[in-house]
Design a protein around this motif. Sequence first.
Motif, mmCIF file in Angstrom:
data_model
loop_
_atom_site.group_PDB
_atom_site.id
_atom_site.type_symbol
_atom_site.label_atom_id
_atom_site.label_comp_id
_atom_site.label_asym_id
_atom_site.label_seq_id
_atom_site.Cartn_x
_atom_site.Cartn_y
_atom_site.Cartn_z
ATOM 1 N N PHE A 234 -7.589 -5.599 4.812
ATOM 2 C CA PHE A 234 -6.875 -4.888 3.754
ATOM 3 C C PHE A 234 -6.159 -5.824 2.794
ATOM 4 O O PHE A 234 -5.747 -5.402 1.714
ATOM 5 N N LEU A 239 -9.016 -4.195 -3.059
ATOM 6 C CA LEU A 239 -8.978 -3.051 -2.156
ATOM 7 C C LEU A 239 -7.658 -2.293 -2.309
ATOM 8 O O LEU A 239 -7.635 -1.051 -2.302
ATOM 9 N N LEU A 273 -2.846 3.854 3.724
ATOM 10 C CA LEU A 273 -3.619 2.610 3.821
ATOM 11 C C LEU A 273 -3.194 1.618 2.744
ATOM 12 O O LEU A 273 -3.125 0.412 2.989
ATOM 13 N N ALA A 277 -1.718 -2.104 3.313
ATOM 14 C CA ALA A 277 -2.359 -3.263 2.689
ATOM 15 C C ALA A 277 -1.387 -4.021 1.796
ATOM 16 O O ALA A 277 -1.358 -5.259 1.796
#
Length: 434
Positions: A234, A239, A273, A277
Amino acid sequence: MTALVATPPRAAEPSVAPPVVARCELEGVVDSGSGAYLADCVRRAEDLGASALLVRLDTPGGSLDATRVIVRAFLGASVPVLVWVGPSGARAGSAGVFITLASNLAAMAPGTHIGAAHPVAGAGGEDVEDVGGRQQARKVENDTVAFAESIARQRGRNATWAASAVRDSVSVPADTARELRVVEQVASSEATFLDQAQGREVRLANGDTVRLTTAGARQVELTPSLSQRVVHAFAHPSLVYLLFLVAALGLLVELAHPGGIAPGLMGAVALVLALVASSALPVHAGALLLLLLGAGLIVAELFVTSGLLGVAGVVLLGLGGVFLVDRFDPGWFVDRSFRVSWAWLVPTTVLLGGAAAYVVWRSAQTRGMPQRGGDAGLVGEEGTTVVPVSPAGGEVFVHGEHWRATSPAPIRRGAQVVVRRVEGLTLFVDEVKT
């Protein structure tokens, strides 16, 4: 007569097992996941009784905290640590310089380079002094120089070059690095490096000097744990950008159309997420606000269809991606290339811009079509009488529904009718003449 004496069979010579070398690799950014992984590799190599730990390195740099974790593990290891920067085209950039210097023995593949550990700031890579002020720049620089010099001196490497890599962003190729005593070898492969390391003496943390036995070694791969692998995966600006984009769009669509569930759920998962990250990366809070505002303008375009909101939203999303990585963070040392990749940024903005343009085009087409919903949408629709219709009333089936109806002339049951106007829940119909 001479007696024959049986000769006992010769005992088979015991085979010598090849030495064992533990192996791990750091490819990509130095983050909390990869830092914990390399520190864990040192411990696992010691428990394994390996003759050495081989680390393949290819990094643009990363978190200074994670780098210190790795350096402490390397300097305190009771097993020799060998770092190979490779394959060709790889780099030990910024924070990677400290990791390489902390090894007992280091080599680089031809076509690799090491250096450029000076902290940079801003999207354009401005000097810290230009962005944060002279005093802050001096504090960050001096602390980093001392860190690099102390590692180089402890490992007997060129401390002067280590300081210049921080102060002047010096970067050198493999051959020059060997000449300057930054690394000891130039090796085209890991096997070649292990052969070259055979017989060399290195000093461990406890002061003992050991002779390396690495030629023809059997390598044991040390893989990262699932959590280390996930955090490292991540820790990529592209991303993080994509996750925040999906989160913003999903949550805004859910707010605009409550009850959809799927967009909101997708946005919530992406947001969690993205936060995980971003905790492993230096992220600009202002860039996140740009992403959120840009996504909001694109969603607003679905209702206003002016075209301007969609264009502004796409521009803000692009700017949010450009400024997402905060390279003025003193806890990070990364190459200038560490940012949201244009290979992600351009297609994303083009795709969203195309989607906004399509919405505007379809809205313009819809305005010229007759209304299909509400009372006005029933006018002109045809249906069938369910019971006879007269001026006193009746019932018809129109547009998939049963309606009360009235007609100036009696209409038999089962006849085709057309709606002329609507008043409340009553349709005024005429019979369709065939």
